[in-house]
Design an enzyme around this catalytic site. Structure first.
Site, PDB file in Angstrom:
ATOM      1  N   ARG A 106      49.094 -26.432 -39.565  1.00 38.51           N
ATOM      2  CA  ARG A 106      48.493 -25.617 -38.514  1.00 38.51           C
ATOM      3  C   ARG A 106      47.126 -25.123 -38.990  1.00 38.51           C
ATOM      4  O   ARG A 106      46.957 -24.769 -40.164  1.00 38.51           O
ATOM      5  CB  ARG A 106      49.367 -24.403 -38.181  1.00 38.51           C
TER       6      ARG A 106
ATOM      7  N   HIS B  96      44.236 -33.000 -33.353  1.00 44.17           N
ATOM      8  CA  HIS B  96      45.656 -32.591 -33.318  1.00 44.17           C
ATOM      9  C   HIS B  96      46.520 -33.710 -32.729  1.00 44.17           C
ATOM     10  O   HIS B  96      47.282 -33.501 -31.779  1.00 44.17           O
ATOM     11  CB  HIS B  96      45.846 -31.293 -32.515  1.00 44.17           C
TER      12      HIS B  96
HETATM   13  P1  NDP Z   1      60.102 -27.776 -41.544  1.00 45.41           P
HETATM   14  O1  NDP Z   1      60.522 -26.459 -41.017  1.00 45.41           O
HETATM   15  O2  NDP Z   1      61.099 -28.875 -41.615  1.00 45.41           O
HETATM   16  O3  NDP Z   1      59.492 -27.619 -43.013  1.00 45.41           O
HETATM   17  C1  NDP Z   1      58.648 -26.579 -43.362  1.00 45.41           C
HETATM   18  C2  NDP Z   1      58.400 -26.635 -44.856  1.00 45.41           C
HETATM   19  O4  NDP Z   1      57.439 -25.646 -45.204  1.00 45.41           O
HETATM   20  C3  NDP Z   1      59.673 -26.340 -45.676  1.00 45.41           C
HETATM   21  O5  NDP Z   1      59.708 -27.141 -46.828  1.00 45.41           O
HETATM   22  C4  NDP Z   1      59.477 -24.880 -46.072  1.00 45.41           C
HETATM   23  O6  NDP Z   1      60.110 -24.482 -47.266  1.00 45.41           O
HETATM   24  C5  NDP Z   1      57.974 -24.846 -46.261  1.00 45.41           C
HETATM   25  N1  NDP Z   1      57.479 -23.470 -46.164  1.00 45.41           N
HETATM   26  C6  NDP Z   1      57.488 -22.642 -45.113  1.00 45.41           C
HETATM   27  N2  NDP Z   1      56.937 -21.454 -45.435  1.00 45.41           N
HETATM   28  C7  NDP Z   1      56.583 -21.566 -46.723  1.00 45.41           C
HETATM   29  C8  NDP Z   1      55.979 -20.675 -47.641  1.00 45.41           C
HETATM   30  N3  NDP Z   1      55.627 -19.423 -47.282  1.00 45.41           N
HETATM   31  N4  NDP Z   1      55.769 -21.086 -48.901  1.00 45.41           N
HETATM   32  C9  NDP Z   1      56.134 -22.343 -49.275  1.00 45.41           C
HETATM   33  N5  NDP Z   1      56.714 -23.244 -48.456  1.00 45.41           N
HETATM   34  C10 NDP Z   1      56.936 -22.844 -47.194  1.00 45.41           C
HETATM   35  O7  NDP Z   1      58.847 -28.219 -40.665  1.00 45.41           O
HETATM   36  P2  NDP Z   1      58.328 -29.701 -40.367  1.00 45.41           P
HETATM   37  O8  NDP Z   1      58.211 -30.412 -41.641  1.00 45.41           O
HETATM   38  O9  NDP Z   1      59.108 -30.321 -39.282  1.00 45.41           O
HETATM   39  O10 NDP Z   1      56.882 -29.374 -39.745  1.00 45.41           O
HETATM   40  C11 NDP Z   1      55.894 -28.687 -40.496  1.00 45.41           C
HETATM   41  C12 NDP Z   1      54.757 -28.249 -39.588  1.00 45.41           C
HETATM   42  O11 NDP Z   1      53.985 -29.369 -39.179  1.00 45.41           O
HETATM   43  C13 NDP Z   1      55.167 -27.638 -38.254  1.00 45.41           C
HETATM   44  O12 NDP Z   1      55.567 -26.294 -38.402  1.00 45.41           O
HETATM   45  C14 NDP Z   1      53.911 -27.774 -37.435  1.00 45.41           C
HETATM   46  O13 NDP Z   1      53.087 -26.647 -37.616  1.00 45.41           O
HETATM   47  C15 NDP Z   1      53.234 -28.986 -38.040  1.00 45.41           C
HETATM   48  N6  NDP Z   1      53.166 -30.113 -37.105  1.00 45.41           N
HETATM   49  C16 NDP Z   1      51.942 -30.661 -36.819  1.00 45.41           C
HETATM   50  C17 NDP Z   1      51.837 -31.727 -35.986  1.00 45.41           C
HETATM   51  C18 NDP Z   1      50.524 -32.377 -35.740  1.00 45.41           C
HETATM   52  O14 NDP Z   1      50.440 -33.302 -34.925  1.00 45.41           O
HETATM   53  N7  NDP Z   1      49.474 -31.977 -36.424  1.00 45.41           N
HETATM   54  C19 NDP Z   1      53.012 -32.328 -35.338  1.00 45.41           C
HETATM   55  C20 NDP Z   1      54.245 -31.687 -35.718  1.00 45.41           C
HETATM   56  C21 NDP Z   1      54.307 -30.619 -36.559  1.00 45.41           C
HETATM   57  P3  NDP Z   1      61.719 -24.541 -47.401  1.00 45.41           P
HETATM   58  O15 NDP Z   1      62.057 -26.001 -47.489  1.00 45.41           O
HETATM   59  O16 NDP Z   1      62.008 -23.821 -48.655  1.00 45.41           O
HETATM   60  O17 NDP Z   1      62.283 -23.881 -46.176  1.00 45.41           O
HETATM   61  C1  OXD Z   2      54.011 -29.880 -32.979  1.00 45.63           C
HETATM   62  C2  OXD Z   2      52.634 -30.269 -32.805  1.00 45.63           C
HETATM   63  O1  OXD Z   2      54.259 -28.815 -33.503  1.00 45.63           O
HETATM   64  O2  OXD Z   2      52.357 -31.144 -31.976  1.00 45.63           O
HETATM   65  O3  OXD Z   2      54.890 -30.681 -32.587  1.00 45.63           O
HETATM   66  O4  OXD Z   2      51.747 -29.762 -33.486  1.00 45.63           O
END
Ligand code: NDP
Ligand code: OXD
Length: 302
Positions: free
Chosen positions: A217, A265
Site C-alpha cells: 500500500r 495499482h
Molecule cells: P496477508 O494478510 O496474507 O499477509 C500480510 C503479511 O504482512 C503477513 O506476513 C503479516 O505478518 C505481515 N505484517 C503485517 N503487519 C506487519 C507488521 N507490523 N510488521 C511485520 N509484518 C507485518 O496479506 P496478503 O499477502 O494477502 O496481502 C498483502 C497486501 O498486499 C494487502 O494487504 C494489500 O495491501 C496488498 N495488495 C496489493 C495489490 C496490488 O495490486 N498492488 C493487490 C492485492 C493486495 P504475519 O504473517 O506475522 O501475520
Molecule cells: C487489493 C488491491 O487489495 O487491489 O486487492 O490492492
C-alpha cells in the site's frame, strides 16, 4: 460487472447497488455485503448483515468505512490474484537485475553498450510481508535464482529461506539488496518505508545500490524520501505500484524519475468472477456451520 453477476450466486437474490434503481431500496434483511467503495449510507441501510466481504485483498479502507458493523470481515484471497502479484514482483526484480532502465535509455539513443551483469544468486531479495502474497512471491523469486529472505510480524519457517520477525528488522535490512514490500497498511506499517529505513539497506551488493519495490500500500511509503534516497544515491532504483494518493498526481516527480518503474495499482487485479466465486464459497461455508476463511483481525488491521 453486470455480466459477471448474471451467472453468480445461483438461487440467491442479488442487489447490485451500482444500479440507481436500488438507491432508496430497503436493505434491512440483507444478509451479506460485498464492498469496495460502497455508498456512504450502506451500513445505515443494511442493518442485519451477517458478514461483510472485501472486494480486495487489502482491507485498510474497508476498515475505515463509516458504520462498518461488528460482524466478520472477510478479505479476498485467490489463486489468480496471488499469481499475478508474483509475476509483477519477479518481473520488477528481474528488470532491476538486468538493468532495464539503463538499457531503455541507451536504446532511445541507439547506444550499443553492454553493462555488467550479476547473476540472480548474487542478489538478496528481502520480502517484507510473508502472508499469502509475500510467500508466493518469495518462492517464485527463489525459483528465479535470487537469494531470498523474508520478514513478518511473526516468524515463519519457510524452506530454504532465512526469515526474521518484526523485532529483527535491522538485521533483515542489512542483508537486503532488493526490498520488496507486500505489507498491509496498518498503524504499524504507515510510513515505514522512509529515508531512515532506506539508509539501513545493504550498500555495495552485486547491484551496487539497493532497490525498493512496493506493491503493498502507498501509505506505507514516504514518496519524498524515495526521491531523496534516489537522488542522494542511497537507493539505486525503485518500482512502485501503489502510492500515497491514487491516482498518482500528474505533477508528481515520481513519473519522470529515471530510476523508477511505475504501474497504476495493477500488480494484481481482482478477477471479478473469481471474487464472486470466493464470496459464494464463503457464504456456503457459513451457512453449513463451517468457519469463514480469510477473516480480518480488526485489532491488527489486516
Ligand atoms: P496477508 O494478510 O496474507 O499477509 C500480510 C503479511 O504482512 C503477513 O506476513 C503479516 O505478518 C505481515 N505484517 C503485517 N503487519 C506487519 C507488521 N507490523 N510488521 C511485520 N509484518 C507485518 O496479506 P496478503 O499477502 O494477502 O496481502 C498483502 C497486501 O498486499 C494487502 O494487504 C494489500 O495491501 C496488498 N495488495 C496489493 C495489490 C496490488 O495490486 N498492488 C493487490 C492485492 C493486495 P504475519 O504473517 O506475522 O501475520
Ligand atoms: C487489493 C488491491 O487489495 O487491489 O486487492 O490492492
Amino acid at each position: 460487472m453486470c455480466a459477471a453477476l448474471a451467472g453468480a450466486f445461483a438461487g440467491r437474490e442479488v442487489i447490485n447497488l451500482a444500479d440507481a434503481a436500488h438507491k432508496t431500496r430497503d436493505l434491512s434483511g440483507i444478509d451479506y455485503a460485498l464492498v469496495w467503495k460502497p455508498h456512504a449510507d450502506l451500513f445505515e441501510r443494511a442493518t442485519d448483515l451477517k458478514a461483510v466481504f472485501s472486494g480486495g485483498a487489502g482491507v485498510d479502507h474497508v476498515l475505515n468505512l463509516p458504520g462498518l458493523p461488528d460482524v466478520p470481515l472477510v478479505r479476498f484471497v485467490d489463486r489468480s490474484l496471488t499469481t499475478r502479484m508474483s509475476e509483477w514482483a519477479v518481473m520488477q526484480c528481474l528488470m532491476h537485475l538486468r538493468q532495464m532502465k539503463a538499457y531503455d535509455a541507451q536504446q532511445r539513443k541507439a547506444v550499443w553498450n553492454p553493462l555488467s551483469q550479476p547473476e540472480a544468486r548474487e542478489v538478496t531479495v528481502g520480502v517484507m510481508g510473508l502472508g499469502v502474497l509475500g510467500q508466493d512471491a518469495a518462492f517464485k523469486l527463489q525459483i528465479m535464482g535470487f537469494n531470498v529472505i523474508g520478514w513478518s510480524r511473526t516468524k515463519k519457517e519457510l524452506k530454504g529461506m532465512e526469515t526474521f520477525d518484526s523485532g529483527a528488522l535491522d538485521a533483515f535490512l542489512a542483508q537486503t539488496d532488493i526490498l520488496v514490500g507486500l505489507l498491509p497498511l496498518t498503524d504499524d506499517t504507515r510510513g515505514l518505508f522512509n529515508l531512515a529505513l532506506f539508509k539501513t539497506l545493504r550498500q555495495g551488493g552485486a547491484l551496487g545500490k539497493p532497490v525498493f519495490v512496493n506493491a503493498g500500500r502507498g501509505g506505507s511509503q514516504v514518496e519524498a524520501d524515495i526521491l531523496q534516497a534516489l537522488d542522494e544515491g542511497i537507493l539505486g532504483g525503485a518500482s512502485l505500484d501503489v502510492f500515497e494518493a491514487e491516482p498518482l498526481a500528474q505533477d508528481s516527480a515520481l513519473w519522470s524519475h529515471p530510476g523508477i518503474f511505475i504501474t497504476p495499482h495493477t500488480a494484481a487485479d481482482s478477477d471479478i468472477r473469481s471474487l464472486f466465486a470466493h464470496v459464494e464459497e464463503q457464504i456456503e461455508r457459513h451457512e453449513n456451520g463451517l468457519p469463514l476463511e480469510h477473516t480480518v483481525n480488526r485489532k491488527l488491521g489486516y
